[in-house]
Design an enzyme around this catalytic site. Structure first.
Site, PDB file in Angstrom:
ATOM      1  N   ASP A   1       1.184  -1.143   0.018  1.00  0.00           N
ATOM      2  CA  ASP A   1       0.411   0.078  -0.223  1.00  0.00           C
ATOM      3  C   ASP A   1       0.718   1.503  -0.075  1.00  0.00           C
ATOM      4  O   ASP A   1       1.565   1.158   0.615  1.00  0.00           O
ATOM      5  CB  ASP A   1      -0.760  -0.544   0.804  1.00  0.00           C
ATOM      6  CG  ASP A   1      -2.222   0.901   0.893  1.00  0.00           C
ATOM      7  OD1 ASP A   1      -2.350   1.330   0.059  1.00  0.00           O
ATOM      8  OD2 ASP A   1      -2.957   1.435   2.540  1.00  0.00           O
TER       9      ASP A   1
ATOM     10  N   HIS B   1       2.209   3.471  -9.061  1.00  0.00           N
ATOM     11  CA  HIS B   1       2.286   2.322  -9.199  1.00  0.00           C
ATOM     12  C   HIS B   1       3.412   1.698  -9.972  1.00  0.00           C
ATOM     13  O   HIS B   1       4.089   0.317  -9.780  1.00  0.00           O
ATOM     14  CB  HIS B   1       1.031   1.529  -9.857  1.00  0.00           C
ATOM     15  CG  HIS B   1      -0.099   2.248  -9.266  1.00  0.00           C
ATOM     16  ND1 HIS B   1      -0.629   1.704  -7.658  1.00  0.00           N
ATOM     17  CD2 HIS B   1      -1.409   2.473  -9.768  1.00  0.00           C
ATOM     18  CE1 HIS B   1      -1.516   2.150  -7.214  1.00  0.00           C
ATOM     19  NE2 HIS B   1      -2.200   3.330  -8.779  1.00  0.00           N
TER      20      HIS B   1
ATOM     21  N   LEU C   1      10.642 -20.382  -4.651  1.00  0.00           N
ATOM     22  CA  LEU C   1       9.503 -20.253  -4.495  1.00  0.00           C
ATOM     23  C   LEU C   1       8.181 -19.605  -4.670  1.00  0.00           C
ATOM     24  O   LEU C   1       8.595 -19.883  -6.195  1.00  0.00           O
ATOM     25  CB  LEU C   1       9.821 -18.172  -4.001  1.00  0.00           C
ATOM     26  CG  LEU C   1       9.475 -17.157  -3.241  1.00  0.00           C
ATOM     27  CD1 LEU C   1       8.651 -17.228  -2.041  1.00  0.00           C
ATOM     28  CD2 LEU C   1       9.907 -15.295  -4.049  1.00  0.00           C
TER      29      LEU C   1
HETATM   30  C1  IPE Z   1      -5.013  -3.121  -0.236  1.00  0.00           C
HETATM   31  O1  IPE Z   1      -4.912  -1.561  -0.269  1.00  0.00           O
HETATM   32  C2  IPE Z   1      -5.450  -3.545  -1.608  1.00  0.00           C
HETATM   33  C3  IPE Z   1      -3.880  -3.457  -2.243  1.00  0.00           C
HETATM   34  C4  IPE Z   1      -3.054  -3.738  -1.157  1.00  0.00           C
HETATM   35  C5  IPE Z   1      -4.170  -4.105  -3.619  1.00  0.00           C
HETATM   36  P1  IPE Z   1      -6.258  -0.262  -0.951  1.00  0.00           P
HETATM   37  O2  IPE Z   1      -5.272   1.080  -0.732  1.00  0.00           O
HETATM   38  O3  IPE Z   1      -7.228  -0.551  -1.847  1.00  0.00           O
HETATM   39  O4  IPE Z   1      -7.077  -0.174   0.780  1.00  0.00           O
HETATM   40  P2  IPE Z   1      -7.539   0.971   1.720  1.00  0.00           P
HETATM   41  O5  IPE Z   1      -8.862   1.240   0.744  1.00  0.00           O
HETATM   42  O6  IPE Z   1      -7.239   1.390   2.137  1.00  0.00           O
HETATM   43  O7  IPE Z   1      -8.446  -0.309   2.740  1.00  0.00           O
HETATM   44  C1  IPE Z   2      -1.283  -0.172  -3.394  1.00  0.00           C
HETATM   45  O1  IPE Z   2      -1.332   1.835  -3.502  1.00  0.00           O
HETATM   46  C2  IPE Z   2      -1.773  -0.118  -4.539  1.00  0.00           C
HETATM   47  C3  IPE Z   2      -2.810  -1.078  -4.982  1.00  0.00           C
HETATM   48  C4  IPE Z   2      -3.875  -0.714  -4.504  1.00  0.00           C
HETATM   49  C5  IPE Z   2      -3.379  -1.013  -6.467  1.00  0.00           C
HETATM   50  P1  IPE Z   2      -2.742   2.603  -3.402  1.00  0.00           P
HETATM   51  O2  IPE Z   2      -2.433   2.932  -4.989  1.00  0.00           O
HETATM   52  O3  IPE Z   2      -3.317   2.471  -2.549  1.00  0.00           O
HETATM   53  O4  IPE Z   2      -1.444   4.351  -2.694  1.00  0.00           O
HETATM   54  P2  IPE Z   2      -2.618   5.251  -1.817  1.00  0.00           P
HETATM   55  O5  IPE Z   2      -3.238   4.271  -0.598  1.00  0.00           O
HETATM   56  O6  IPE Z   2      -3.514   5.850  -2.405  1.00  0.00           O
HETATM   57  O7  IPE Z   2      -1.176   5.393  -1.208  1.00  0.00           O
HETATM   58 MG    MG Z   3      -3.444   2.762  -1.090  1.00  0.00          MG
END
Ligand code: IPE
Ligand code: IPE
Ligand code: MG
Length: 249
Positions: free
Chosen positions: A22, A39, A133
């Site tokens: 995240d 990303h 792995l």
């Molecule tokens: C969780 O992250 C999902 C992934 C890392 C793929 P999100 O960014 O979607 O989660 P929330 O919305 O903060 O809970």
């Molecule tokens: C995690 O990073 C990747 C996915 C959920 C695909 P985020 O896109 O949720 O990044 P933040 O949480 O907005 O910083």
């Molecule tokens: Mg996120």
């Protein structure tokens, strides 16, 4: 302190590490760039962590790459993520082969665009007999979706007499999840400072050690991974027993 592989090799290595990757969006924002730039840089971290896990003998690495709820993001971001996925698979399959990594996916992959599903299946097929792995990508995954599917198939087996209701136990449920055959995670890492699970592996993490770090995913590197394992190694996993009982096992 910058941790290295040597810091963890004397302790117990978690057999299965799961990661909620995240913070890509916030990382991009910090750099005044669009979310997709975050990303893209997140993929570099995936490469680093996969390599670190493989090198220290972790057997399973499960990465939460796209949740069921992530389909609700702006269409442009979803499209960009799917394109990134396709190019990552294309670029990384060679490296997976070289490092003896087997790829699996969990999640509702029927929802993925056809070209993504096709490339994924091709990579899964090519890496199927690798023995190092196992890299498990959670794609279009959510735990509640998975449990719903499991309950549906258990109910169907009971209804047509293949399974007796009295025989339903922990193992029955585990065997009907998309993670069947994969041991439960020993360690779950979440980056970006959020301290929630966001619908990830709810059944499987019953006794998993949780590790939260403020580091944003694109900044998460090998030393951060080793640091998480060092932290894991300091813990006593009691599984409901007393400390004395555990000491005598
Ligand atoms: C969780 O992250 C999902 C992934 C890392 C793929 P999100 O960014 O979607 O989660 P929330 O919305 O903060 O809970
Ligand atoms: C995690 O990073 C990747 C996915 C959920 C695909 P985020 O896109 O949720 O990044 P933040 O949480 O907005 O910083
Ligand atoms: Mg996120």
């Amino acid at each position: 302190m910058a941790y290295t592989k040597e810091d963890i090799l004397n302790g117990s290595i978690p057999q299965h590490v799961a990661v909620i990757m995240d913070g890509n969006g916030r990382w991009a924002k910090q750099n005044n760039m669009p979310r997709l730039y975050g990303h893209r840089n997140g993929i570099k971290a995936v490469r680093q962590i996969t390599e670190a896990a493989a090198e220290c003998g972790v057997k399973y690495l499960t990465l939460y790459a796209f949740s069921t709820e992530n389909w609700n993001r702006p269409a442009e971001e979803v499209k960009g993520l799917m394109q990134l996925l396709v190019s990552a698979i294309e670029n990384e399959t060679q490296t997976l082969m070289k490092n003896n990594v087997r790829l699996l996916t969990i999640g509702n992959t029927a929802q993925l665009p056809a070209d993504v599903a096709q490339r994924l299946n091709e990579c899964i097929r090519r890496t199927a007999s690798n023995t190092g792995l196992t890299l498990v990508l959670a794609l279009s995954y959510s735990s509640r979706w998975e449990l719903q599917e499991a309950i549906r198939s258990i109910a169907a087996e009971v209804a047509d007499g293949r399974l007796s209701m009295d025989n339903i136990n922990d193992q029955t449920i585990a065997e009907h999840l998309t993670t069947r055959g994969i041991p439960d995670p020993d360690l779950l890492i979440r980056t970006s400072g959020e301290t929630r699970i966001s619908n990830f592996l709810l059944w499987q993490i019953a006794y998993t050690e949780l590790y939260f770090t403020p580091t944003l995913w694109p900044d998460f590197g090998k030393t951060d991974f080793y640091e998480a394992v060092v932290d894991f190694q300091k813990r006593e996993r009691r599984f409901g027993k007393t400390s004395e009982q555990v000491a005598h096992e």
